[in-house]
Design an enzyme around this catalytic site. Structure first.
Site, PDB file in Angstrom:
ATOM      1  NE  ARG A 234      -4.193  -1.537  -0.081  1.00 13.25           N
ATOM      2  CZ  ARG A 234      -4.225  -2.583  -0.901  1.00 13.25           C
ATOM      3  NH1 ARG A 234      -3.187  -2.852  -1.663  1.00 13.25           N
ATOM      4  NH2 ARG A 234      -5.293  -3.346  -0.957  1.00 13.25           N
ATOM      5  CD  GLU A 263      -2.606   3.216  -6.205  1.00 17.47           C
ATOM      6  OE1 GLU A 263      -3.620   2.627  -6.673  1.00 17.47           O
ATOM      7  OE2 GLU A 263      -1.734   2.616  -5.564  1.00 17.47           O
ATOM      8  CG  HIS A 282      -2.707  -0.851  -7.356  1.00 13.60           C
ATOM      9  ND1 HIS A 282      -3.206  -0.094  -6.333  1.00 13.60           N
ATOM     10  CD2 HIS A 282      -2.758  -2.140  -6.926  1.00 13.60           C
ATOM     11  CE1 HIS A 282      -3.564  -0.882  -5.317  1.00 13.60           C
ATOM     12  NE2 HIS A 282      -3.298  -2.131  -5.669  1.00 13.60           N
TER      13      HIS A 282
END
Length: 320
Positions: A234, A263, A282
């Site tokens: 994370r 993000e 990601h």
């Protein structure tokens, strides 16, 4: 039971729909983006298949019929677990669908940093053919990999790095290496000691108040200037301003991030434009196989709960 998808950015939800249909359940796909939309659209809903929409205490207070939330993925940062437990809502995740993919991605990022693949490729593509631009590169069998977090993914990364010849050390406050995991030969250290000793540091922690900005100015100052940091967990675990400063000042050899605090990575992020900072969008969880497994497991967990069967991946303990 009334089941809905609160939100989903996948191309389709055919796998889930087929499983739910076969069990006798219909689940409409909603487009809830915030608290108000959840409160407005989930009246009477008992099971919510959820990706990003935020379940806060206010949402739980407004939805007394809600009994279960199943999150697409491992993290449950968009769900207030304390409020969910107080409201009697069972929160579930899917913790094991992409563990091989994430550990492989972390391994690939680690090797890309160590072998300096990205800048070497850029140089060759620009017409420069000079291996000396990569100096220095160390032999992996003389390097130490530090694994922070020995959950499923951290343990896989540890085994894979050990297989490549790295000396592996670890830190986990809640899990110790053992023979059942196949990691009983890993030496566990306090976090500060790991930061000082490791040549490449892989982060495999959930984002909690305890781990938020765990890698900050002080932590980075403890690391070797030749060390690398890899984060596929994370983004909030790393203080990105501190990381950018350490990279540009030469206090850290490089970093690779698959997750960032915001993000997509904002245009004004201090990490933009830093040559020795690799960023991927990601994607560590992704393979075609992992995506299908995630979808299947989310739907199957909903069916188990709806039929009063034993669920497999509870995250909290409802109080009611």
């Amino acid at each position: 039971m009334k089941i809905v998808f609160t939100d989903l950015d996948h191309a389709n939800h055919d796998v889930e729909t087929e499983i739910l249909d076969r069990a006798g359940f219909a689940a409409p796909l909603l487009r809830c983006l915030n608290e108000d939309e959840l409160i407005e659209q989930l009246a009477g809903v008992e099971i919510a298949l959820n990706q990003y929409a935020p379940f806060t205490r206010r949402v739980f207070d407004a939805l007394p019929d809600l009994k279960q939330i199943i999150r697409y993925g491992v993290g449950v940062n968009n769900v207030d677990l304390e409020a969910a437990s107080a409201a009697g809502v069972q929160v579930c995740n899917v913790p094991d669908y992409g563990m091989h993919e994430v550990s492989d991605h972390a391994l690939a990022l680690s090797l890309a940093l160590i072998r300096k693949l990205v800048p070497m490729n850029a140089g060759c593509q620009a017409g420069r053919w000079e291996y000396a631009d990569a100096i220095p590169i160390r032999r992996q069998t003389r390097m130490t990999a530090g694994v922070v977090g020995l959950g499923r993914i951290g343990r896989l990364y540890a085994r894979k790095m050990a297989a490549l010849g790295f000396n592996v050390i670890a830190h986990d406050r809640y899990h110790q290496p053992n023979a059942a995991d196949g990691n009983d030969d890993i030496r566990c250290l306090e976090l500060d000691a790991l930061f000082r000793e490791a040549d490449v540091i892989g982060l495999f922690c959930p984002l909690t108040e305890e781990t938020r900005h765990m890698v900050d100015d002080a932590a980075l100052a403890r690391m070797k200037p030749t060390a690398y940091v890899v984060n596929t967990s994370r983004g909030g675990i790393i203080d990105e301003a501190a990381l950018a400063q350490a990279l540009t000042a030469g206090k850290l050899a490089g970093a690779a991030l698959d997750t960032t605090e915001r993000e997509p990575l904002p245009a004004d992020s201090p990490l933009r434009g830093i040559d020795n900072c690799l960023v991927t969008p990601h994607m560590a969880w992704y393979s075609e196989d992992a995506a299908l497994e995630l979808k299947r497991k989310v739907a199957e967990e909903a069916v188990r709960f709806a039929n009063g069967e034993q669920i497999l991946w509870p995250v909290n303990r409802p109080e009611k």
